[in-house]
Write a protein that holds these residues in place. Structure first.
Motif, PDB file in Angstrom:
ATOM      1  N   UNK A 163      77.056  25.731  16.843  1.00 29.28           N
ATOM      2  CA  UNK A 163      77.150  25.082  18.152  1.00 29.28           C
ATOM      3  C   UNK A 163      75.772  24.671  18.659  1.00 29.28           C
ATOM      4  N   UNK A 164      74.786  25.544  18.472  1.00 31.88           N
ATOM      5  CA  UNK A 164      73.428  25.199  18.911  1.00 31.88           C
ATOM      6  C   UNK A 164      72.896  24.020  18.094  1.00 31.88           C
ATOM      7  N   UNK A 165      73.200  24.018  16.780  1.00 35.33           N
ATOM      8  CA  UNK A 165      72.806  22.869  15.949  1.00 35.33           C
ATOM      9  C   UNK A 165      73.312  21.564  16.532  1.00 35.33           C
ATOM     10  N   UNK A 166      74.538  21.616  17.080  1.00 38.32           N
ATOM     11  CA  UNK A 166      75.162  20.412  17.661  1.00 38.32           C
ATOM     12  C   UNK A 166      74.737  20.198  19.123  1.00 38.32           C
ATOM     13  N   UNK A 167      73.871  21.066  19.633  1.00 31.43           N
ATOM     14  CA  UNK A 167      73.385  20.963  21.026  1.00 31.43           C
ATOM     15  C   UNK A 167      74.463  21.196  22.082  1.00 31.43           C
ATOM     16  N   UNK A 168      75.460  22.019  21.714  1.00 32.23           N
ATOM     17  CA  UNK A 168      76.501  22.388  22.680  1.00 32.23           C
ATOM     18  C   UNK A 168      75.882  23.039  23.926  1.00 32.23           C
ATOM     19  N   UNK A 169      74.837  23.809  23.717  1.00 38.27           N
ATOM     20  CA  UNK A 169      74.211  24.528  24.844  1.00 38.27           C
ATOM     21  C   UNK A 169      73.688  23.595  25.930  1.00 38.27           C
ATOM     22  N   UNK A 170      73.440  22.338  25.573  1.00 40.33           N
ATOM     23  CA  UNK A 170      72.841  21.438  26.579  1.00 40.33           C
ATOM     24  C   UNK A 170      73.820  21.078  27.697  1.00 40.33           C
ATOM     25  N   UNK A 171      75.100  21.422  27.521  1.00 40.55           N
ATOM     26  CA  UNK A 171      76.026  21.241  28.644  1.00 40.55           C
ATOM     27  C   UNK A 171      75.732  22.265  29.744  1.00 40.55           C
ATOM     28  N   UNK A 172      75.121  23.391  29.367  1.00 36.75           N
ATOM     29  CA  UNK A 172      74.885  24.490  30.318  1.00 36.75           C
ATOM     30  C   UNK A 172      73.400  24.736  30.586  1.00 36.75           C
ATOM     31  N   UNK A 173      72.590  24.331  29.641  1.00 37.57           N
ATOM     32  CA  UNK A 173      71.150  24.622  29.709  1.00 37.57           C
ATOM     33  C   UNK A 173      70.449  23.333  29.292  1.00 37.57           C
ATOM     34  N   UNK A 174      70.162  22.515  30.305  1.00 38.34           N
ATOM     35  CA  UNK A 174      69.725  21.145  30.043  1.00 38.34           C
ATOM     36  C   UNK A 174      68.211  21.044  29.909  1.00 38.34           C
ATOM     37  N   UNK A 175      67.528  22.144  30.164  1.00 38.83           N
ATOM     38  CA  UNK A 175      66.066  22.067  30.212  1.00 38.83           C
ATOM     39  C   UNK A 175      65.447  23.016  29.197  1.00 38.83           C
ATOM     40  N   UNK A 176      64.172  23.275  29.316  1.00 41.56           N
ATOM     41  CA  UNK A 176      63.470  24.068  28.321  1.00 41.56           C
ATOM     42  C   UNK A 176      63.352  25.527  28.717  1.00 41.56           C
ATOM     43  N   UNK A 177      63.047  26.358  27.741  1.00 42.02           N
ATOM     44  CA  UNK A 177      62.972  27.802  27.982  1.00 42.02           C
ATOM     45  C   UNK A 177      61.708  28.193  28.746  1.00 42.02           C
ATOM     46  N   UNK A 178      60.677  27.353  28.687  1.00 40.64           N
ATOM     47  CA  UNK A 178      59.445  27.737  29.377  1.00 40.64           C
ATOM     48  C   UNK A 178      58.337  26.739  29.149  1.00 40.64           C
ATOM     49  N   UNK A 179      57.202  27.064  29.692  1.00 41.89           N
ATOM     50  CA  UNK A 179      56.042  26.174  29.646  1.00 41.89           C
ATOM     51  C   UNK A 179      54.777  26.990  29.794  1.00 41.89           C
ATOM     52  N   UNK A 180      53.677  26.406  29.405  1.00 42.19           N
ATOM     53  CA  UNK A 180      52.371  27.017  29.608  1.00 42.19           C
ATOM     54  C   UNK A 180      52.084  27.125  31.108  1.00 42.19           C
ATOM     55  N   UNK A 181      51.292  28.107  31.488  1.00 45.38           N
ATOM     56  CA  UNK A 181      50.945  28.292  32.897  1.00 45.38           C
ATOM     57  C   UNK A 181      49.496  28.745  33.009  1.00 45.38           C
ATOM     58  N   UNK A 182      48.800  28.269  34.018  1.00 43.59           N
ATOM     59  CA  UNK A 182      47.396  28.651  34.195  1.00 43.59           C
ATOM     60  C   UNK A 182      46.884  28.113  35.516  1.00 43.59           C
ATOM     61  N   UNK A 183      45.873  27.244  35.442  1.00 47.94           N
ATOM     62  CA  UNK A 183      45.399  26.582  36.661  1.00 47.94           C
ATOM     63  C   UNK A 183      46.462  25.642  37.199  1.00 47.94           C
TER      64      UNK A 183
END
Ligand SMILES: [Mn+2]
Ligand SMILES: [Mn+2]
Lengths: 470, 470
Positions: free
Chosen positions: A330-350
């Motif tokens: 399902x993840x291979x087919x991007x099924x999760x993007x119906x529920x989780x449309x964005x990214x898991x995280x990002x760099x943070x600092x200044x």
């Protein structure tokens, strides 16, 4: 309010940058004041983060120039005169300011133009960073006496790569500051969870959170998301009344006096307890969060941790009967993007999305690991292998977006994997996100900032205590 | 959070503007989001005030165009698509938005360029307002396909004069909003006076004030001045600890949800009472304030009220032995500018310095009454005769600026009028300002917002009550 690290910190940073660039001229344009509704009514000053990193001075209208071959470093700016003193009080000289960051050469701002034009005349390379403020682009255009469009030719990929390589690995002095910013951010969330009551407006709670940042001599590191519609990802509307049965999603963080960011999200019930189905979805997100955090360590590509988090989300949704079949497939087919449309995280600092102005291709990816451009994956800001010293967010979520559900359902999109009938029961369940900030250590990861209530039990206890024991 | 007046308000405003301009095209460029430290991390959105006045819509990236001869009014903007809905939630269409302000024609933003170029081709006059944001100037430059410098030729004095003539006389619906903004501002000052204690930092009190504005669904109308160094006129540093013996000067106001401003200043002792000499100077300022307020009425030129306030300040300082000789003659010689370097007040409305971007020559002065350019007088933003419907501030002050005193004393400047020896006793007395907001009525003036403690006794009572009766 200006605070600085020891001047050696800045000297060393510039030394490393010069070695990486090798020759030519590095031009770092500090920010000017940014007008709100007329020129002299400006927003709170925010210095450019790269200028702050290499030149430290938190004052509008400065320019930093490094002549790499001649090894000359200079600050260009305007000295205060008696009239300035009347309006703004006694100011240190430019020389005194520059000395605080280990620079001895200062020049009047008006000489920047002649210096740069002479460099061009002598065919010396000029390296600068991408522009995100129109006024800076106009300033550089006038210094170079060149139309706006041509100014972009001086944006230097070698400089971008060198800056990213340096800023992405946080120094000990920086980690201490991010720790403080994350702790202030945690206090903001405690304030919200203790303060929120049915019948309040969202803006009242957002105001309480911002107050905590301001009272700590800081500010918001980004516009607060505080909403009963957590499924709307970039929601800056704060006009709803919160009622029993709603959840509040609060995504808010502080920037501390040294301009380092925190970025935390919590989702809590307006009532003292979650409903059964809210608790179920919450725990799906929490399980995904914990799996992702456990996977953080040097050498692992963040895109693989994102993928792991997606698998965990779908496993949880399978237990709720919303998903069926093999979750890996399902993840291979991007099924999760119906529920989780964005990214898991990002760099943070200044910057809360650290160095976002330098380009995700360099900050979040490498020449070998490129950003994917399908829906969902294209919103993953960070994909590259982790290194010790990276600071990042982990922020899985589940968002039930009625318009997106309708659009997929109309085509029975990925119907083998999605039980659209069962999904209808969650149609108005909103959005849940959990977000914390982590430092990658040589062996794994360390939470930054004081720990903040995160499990259903911890959150319900805090809500209950605030309501009945205050 | 978008709130609007009845659509007829906007229709009527545009009708009056069209009549005043007569022919050609009126271009009002709405503001875009303003980047903080990278493109997508922006400051709280602030719409352009003239766009807000005529087109009402509080959304970034819109353009309003009026073809006066054809009597066509249009809003140009970008419609939300499904991807936008995912990130920002369901949005009304441009058509629906425009209808709320009485406009039926909407067009895609990308068509602005063709429309304006065709107008230029047909030699139709284009009227626009001065630019204060670089990005808007760049946008117009690209629409007109014209270098930045040439864009300024479309800044239209007839349009400026027409907009000023309309916006300077406040409508009843506007006065109601300014009343609310001034009341929120008064609550901010009450919060500060009740909260401040010896040992706190300035930023803690500034945070408390900002919280009041935010919790009322508003924001600051300008960056707060909150300082123990009231003599520094544009002081945005908040890093001092406040101690007994200090006075705190707080100049802060709220912008309410409809974006109207309040602008109040109070000066209060960190202790529960003023010292004897602080009280003396305070009462000099208060007497000047009251004389100025009593003089407010239609037909009187504000420059003459400024002059009256200066006379009263010098009378008071004469009683303290700092000034000698004839005070009328002293004001003629600008003796008061050693103590009162700025203006008595300014217009207030959608902007805290209303319409400042349109130019003081039009907003504050007339073709017959020009702004003077000597020190002190050149900082008087408003000089022209008052009319019923004007909203303005009255804000006399006394500022002991050591550097300025030293500079004058070294030349024995105006030594016939100034007792420099006696002045030394007040050298470190700081600054005191009292500021309230007024509507000019047909017969005089009315205070806007709820009344706020202002006499020495009222302020001391509030400080005492907060300390000992809480
Ligand atoms: Mn985040
Ligand atoms: Mn004012």
């Amino acid at each position: 309010m200006q605070q600085l690290f020891e001047k050696e910190v800045y000297v060393e940073r510039r030394h490393i940058l010069k070695k990486a660039i090798g020759k030519g001229i590095i031009l770092l344009t500090g920010n000017a004041d940014s007008p709100m509704n007329y020129t002299d009514n400006y927003y709170p000053f925010r210095q450019d983060s790269s200028f702050l990193y290499y030149f430290g001075l938190d004052i509008p209208g400065l320019v930093g120039i490094i002549d790499v071959e001649k090894d000359v470093e200079a600050i260009y700016g305007k000295e205060a005169d008696l009239e300035d003193v009347i309006w703004t009080g006694p100011m240190p000289t430019l020389q005194e300011l520059a000395a605080q960051v280990g620079i001895s050469m200062v020049s009047p701002l008006k000489e920047v133009a002649a210096f740069l034009q002479s460099a061009i005349h002598h065919k010396t390379a000029i390296h600068t960073l991408p522009f995100y403020r129109a006024d800076n682009k106009l300033r550089v255009s006038s210094w170079l006496q060149m139309p706006i469009d041509l100014v972009e030719r001086y944006i230097s990929v070698p400089l971008i790569k060198a800056v990213v390589a340096q800023r992405e690995v946080k120094q000990a002095v920086e980690i201490a500051e991010i720790d403080k910013a994350a702790s202030i951010s945690a206090e903001m969330h405690v304030a919200a969870m203790q303060f929120a009551r049915p019948g309040m407006y969202e803006y009242e709670i957002a105001a309480k959170m911002e107050y905590v940042a301001l009272a700590a001599a800081g500010r918001l590191s980004y516009p607060t998301i505080l909403t009963i519609n957590g499924q709307t990802l970039h929601n800056h509307y704060h006009g709803h009344k919160i009622q029993k049965g709603h959840m509040v999603l609060a995504d808010a963080g502080a920037e501390n006096v040294m301009h380092y960011a925190g970025d935390l999200t919590r989702t809590f019930p307006v009532d003292t307890v979650f409903t059964a189905s809210q608790r179920d979805v919450y725990n799906v997100v929490l399980t995904s969060f914990e799996a992702a955090v456990a996977a953080l360590k040097p050498g692992v590509a963040f895109k693989d941790i994102h993928r792991l988090a997606c698998v965990k989300l779908l496993e949880g949704l399978k237990n709720l009967g919303i998903i069926r079949g093999d979750v890996e497939a399902a993840v291979e087919k991007s099924v999760h993007t119906l529920f989780f449309q964005c990214g898991l995280g990002h760099m943070m600092g200044l910057d809360v999305h650290d160095m976002e102005n330098l380009g995700e291709a360099y900050v979040g990816y490498t020449d070998a690991i490129l950003q994917r451009n399908e829906f969902g994956w294209k919103s993953l800001r960070l994909g590259k292998p982790l290194s010790a010293g990276f600071v990042l967010t982990v922020e899985p979520g589940i968002y039930f977006i009625p318009q997106l559900i309708d659009s997929w359902k109309a085509q029975n999109k990925l119907g083998d994997f999605i039980n659209y009938e069962q999904l209808e029961n969650y149609r108005f369940s909103g959005g849940i996100r959990i977000e914390d900030n982590f430092l990658i250590t040589p062996t794994g990861a360390r939470l930054l900032g004081q720990p903040l209530a995160k499990t259903v039990q911890e959150i319900e206890e805090m809500r209950y205590a605030a309501r009945y024991q205050a």
